[in-house]
Enzyme design. Structure first.
Site, PDB file in Angstrom:
ATOM      1  N   TYR A  49       6.585  -2.103  -6.362  1.00  0.00           N
ATOM      2  CA  TYR A  49       7.625  -1.088  -5.967  1.00  0.00           C
ATOM      3  C   TYR A  49       8.914  -2.256  -7.758  1.00  0.00           C
ATOM      4  CZ  TYR A  49       6.308   0.741  -2.034  1.00  0.00           C
ATOM      5  OH  TYR A  49       5.216   1.015  -0.573  1.00  0.00           O
ATOM      6  N   LYS A  61      -5.541  -8.190  -1.458  1.00  0.00           N
ATOM      7  CA  LYS A  61      -6.533  -7.556  -2.003  1.00  0.00           C
ATOM      8  C   LYS A  61      -7.319  -8.200  -3.224  1.00  0.00           C
ATOM      9  CE  LYS A  61      -9.750  -3.766  -1.287  1.00  0.00           C
ATOM     10  NZ  LYS A  61     -10.431  -3.610  -0.174  1.00  0.00           N
ATOM     11  N   ASP A  79      -7.455  -4.056   4.029  1.00  0.00           N
ATOM     12  CA  ASP A  79      -8.198  -3.081   5.212  1.00  0.00           C
ATOM     13  C   ASP A  79      -8.581  -3.667   6.517  1.00  0.00           C
ATOM     14  OD1 ASP A  79      -9.203  -4.922   3.065  1.00  0.00           O
ATOM     15  OD2 ASP A  79     -10.499  -3.133   2.176  1.00  0.00           O
ATOM     16  N   ASP A 130       5.095  -2.544   3.161  1.00  0.00           N
ATOM     17  CA  ASP A 130       5.979  -1.397   4.205  1.00  0.00           C
ATOM     18  C   ASP A 130       5.074  -0.570   4.439  1.00  0.00           C
ATOM     19  OD1 ASP A 130       7.165   0.566   3.921  1.00  0.00           O
ATOM     20  OD2 ASP A 130       6.839   1.587   1.618  1.00  0.00           O
TER      21      ASP A 130
END
Ligand code: NAI
Length: 362
Positions: A125, A192, A226, A250
């Site tokens: 972002y 991640k 995940d 987000d």
């Protein structure tokens, strides 16, 4: 002179309706606030040539506290997000989004009580993007190839994902300090890092170092994003404070909103070293604009966070209690709450009538 001056940004779509409802509820507590209205968004473009006029930023800088409704961002093309620009201009590096169950919302879960702490200034972002077909994009693709960093297809558009030591340190530290100040037991860093070694990997390294300083006071764990999604749906009670880089933050905030009955219920705050801008998680829901239908609970709970920040704890608690009473009674509620509870919107009241019901319980 009023005790507090707060910048009020009504915003686009349902923003004016839900901020009016919020303001009426806050004023009914008798708390002494002067609202300095400084509007931003799609609808001020024609007048100012920008969706975020300088005087809006200046007003927040001066008052140090603002509350806003949602602002529309065109998808794919057009101006960049006003929300992202505001967070960057004021270095509001924390996006804090509590998710807690309130009986009567018809949510699928009953005992949710977690806080999402989302990094607000970097990651995908950051707004560092290279458009497909531009010479500088071709240059970047060549640079990457020349440095043996990989092959990017020539017809690609590219968005960069910068994650810094400084940005990671201060957000993780905020999460731990928040946990200590609010009697929370555990911080979960989400990432991640198995795939994104140099960005999320760095974030995780920093998170572990900061966590070591809090050992014995606040527990720490890290989870892959995940797996976190699955865990949140299966065992949401395992989570307490979650700290995440911008994009995951987000997405996971909307997931958390789903656990507590939907976007109409989820409040939030953007916090920096000098200023705080309070706003709900949801967007401007354009299809409900001007229909007096939208649920103002998220905006009203956002005002509760703002009042706590201003030290107006009594007013904050009274509003929260009144919201809980109206939702528990289940009669004077907006269409979305009616539907999750009864499967039909029949008997739902409008945005302002719902606010009236809350005011009557203060
Ligand atoms: P959205 O959150 O506006 O709406 C998605 C759906 O959620 C709505 O159609 C509605 O069914 C429901 N919903 C949301 N808020 C509700 C409320 N208060 N009461 C009842 N139902 C509600 O998300 P969408 O459609 O993706 O975005 C619309 C616009 O809002 C876009 O331009 C987007 O960029 C902007 N946006 C602005 C944000 C902000 O100002 N902080 C945050 C998120 C989106």
């Amino acid at each position: 002179m009023a005790k507090h001056t707060v910048t009020l940004i009504p915003g686009d779509g349902i923003g004016p309706e839900i901020t009016t409802a919020m303001r009426r509820v806050v004023e009914a507590t008798g708390v002494d606030i002067e609202w300095e209205i400084a509007d931003a968004g799609e609808h001020v473009m024609a007048e100012y040539g920008t969706p975020l006029p300088d005087h809006v930023i200046e007003s927040v800088r001066k008052n140090k506290v603002a509350i806003k409704g949602p602002v529309t961002t065109p998808v794919g093309t057009g101006f960049r997000s006003v929300n992202v620009a505001l967070r960057k201009a004021l270095d509001l590096y924390v996006n804090m989004r509590p998710a807690f169950s309130i009986p009567g919302t018809g949510a699928r879960y009953e005992n949710i009580d977690m806080v999402i702490v989302r990094e607000n200034t970097e990651d995908l972002y950051a707004g560092v993007e290279f458009e497909q077909g531009k010479p500088e994009t071709a240059e970047l693709i060549k640079f990457v190839a020349d440095h043996g960093a990989g092959t990017i297809r020539p017809d690609s558009g590219i968005s960069l994902k910068p994650i810094s030591i400084m940005g990671s340190e201060r957000i993780v530290r905020y999460a731990f300090e928040y946990a200590l100040a609010n009697g929370r037991k555990k911080v979960t860093a989400v990432h991640k890092a198995n795939i994104l070694k140099y960005s999320d990997g760095l974030y995780l390294d920093v998170a572990r170092k900061v966590a070591a300083e809090y050992e014995g006071r606040v527990d720490f764990e890290d989870r892959i994003v995940d797996m976190t999604c699955m865990g949140l749906v299966l065992y949401p009670e395992d989570f307490d404070v979650l700290v995440l880089p911008n994009l995951y933050g987000d997405i996971i905030s909307d997931l958390a909103a789903g656990l507590i009955g939907g976007l109409g219920m989820a409040p939030g705050a953007n916090i920096g070293a000098d200023c705080a801008v309070f706003e709900p998680v949801h967007g401007s829901a354009p299809k409900y604009t001007g229909k007096d239908m939208a649920n103002p609970t998220a905006e009203i709970l956002t005002a509760v966070l703002m009042l706590q920040h201003l030290g107006e704890h009594d007013a904050a608690e009274r509003i929260l209690a009144a919201v809980k009473t109206v939702l528990a009674e289940g009669t004077d509620v907006t269409y979305d709450i009616k539907r999750t509870n009864t499967g039909s919107t029949e008997g739902a009241v409008g945005t302002q009538a719902y606010a009236d019901a809350i005011i009557a319980k203060l």
